[in-house]
Design a protein around this motif. Structure first.
Motif, PDB file in Angstrom:
ATOM      1  N   ALA A 180     -45.452  59.393  86.094  1.00 21.68           N
ATOM      2  CA  ALA A 180     -44.850  59.011  84.818  1.00 21.68           C
ATOM      3  C   ALA A 180     -45.217  57.594  84.381  1.00 21.68           C
ATOM      4  O   ALA A 180     -45.098  57.255  83.210  1.00 21.68           O
TER       5      ALA A 180
ATOM      6  N   ARG B  55     -40.101  61.551  81.126  1.00 19.34           N
ATOM      7  CA  ARG B  55     -41.440  62.137  81.217  1.00 19.34           C
ATOM      8  C   ARG B  55     -41.607  63.014  82.451  1.00 19.34           C
ATOM      9  O   ARG B  55     -42.326  63.993  82.425  1.00 19.34           O
ATOM     10  N   TYR B  56     -40.983  62.602  83.534  1.00 26.32           N
ATOM     11  CA  TYR B  56     -41.247  63.190  84.843  1.00 26.32           C
ATOM     12  C   TYR B  56     -40.176  64.166  85.296  1.00 26.32           C
ATOM     13  O   TYR B  56     -40.412  65.002  86.153  1.00 26.32           O
TER      14      TYR B  56
END
Length: 183
Positions: free
Chosen positions: A12, A47-48
């Motif tokens: 990320a 994001r991750y």
């Protein structure tokens, strides 16, 4: 013959510089810089998702408690609950993977990964007993953050937040930044 490209790990963060900046920000002691680092970890998490390394997640939760504590906005009882949740999650998450393989007492798992037994006892009090004093929760947070710094953060890309021998530094330089690096 076709050449195989080396496998790449998608993470990320943008790169080592961003990782280092967040790591230093989390551990610097300046609540403004810590908040900036926490905001960056939140972006990484968006994001991750579930692939976020547990150590990053736990560190962020514990630092968030320290930032709230230093702000003076929460009462003692609220701080105990905040620190308590972060400490319980840390102990539970760090032992969860090994618990899935076999039912092993938390104290034994803590010894295996070099977590002080009193931190496991503190977790037990937080979940099953009377709430501990705020000073004990703060101490637990500091000990766990130090453990995370030595066991996870300083091992990533050969960082020097924690001094070690040349052999350790070579091993640290070879450690991946991905979510599997903290098993």
């Amino acid at each position: 013959r076709r050449r195989l490209k080396p496998l790449r790990t998608v993470v990320a963060w943008r790169g080592r510089a961003e990782w280092d900046q967040v790591m230093v920000g989390l551990y610097c002691g300046d609540s403004r810089l810590q908040q900036d680092a926490l905001d960056r970890v939140s972006a990484w998490k968006s994001r991750y998702g579930q692939k976020m390394p547990l150590a990053v997640d736990c560190t962020a939760e514990l630092i968030r408690c320290k930032v709230l504590d230093s702000s003076g906005r929460l009462k003692s009882h609220e701080l105990i609950l905040s620190y308590g949740l972060a400490l319980v999650r840390f102990v539970n998450l760090i032992t969860e993977r090994k618990q899935k393989m076999a039912s092993i007492p938390l104290r034994q798992l803590a010894r295996e990964v070099d977590i002080p037994i009193w931190v496991v006892d503190l977790r037990h009090e937080l979940t099953h007993g009377k709430l501990p004093r705020l000073a004990l929760c703060r101490k637990g947070c500091d000990v766990v953050l130090d453990w995370l710094r030595k066991t996870y953060w300083s091992r990533q890309l050969g960082n020097n937040l924690c001094e070690g021998s040349e052999d350790e530094e070579e091993e640290e330089a070879n450690t991946e930044l991905g979510h599997d690096a903290w098993e």
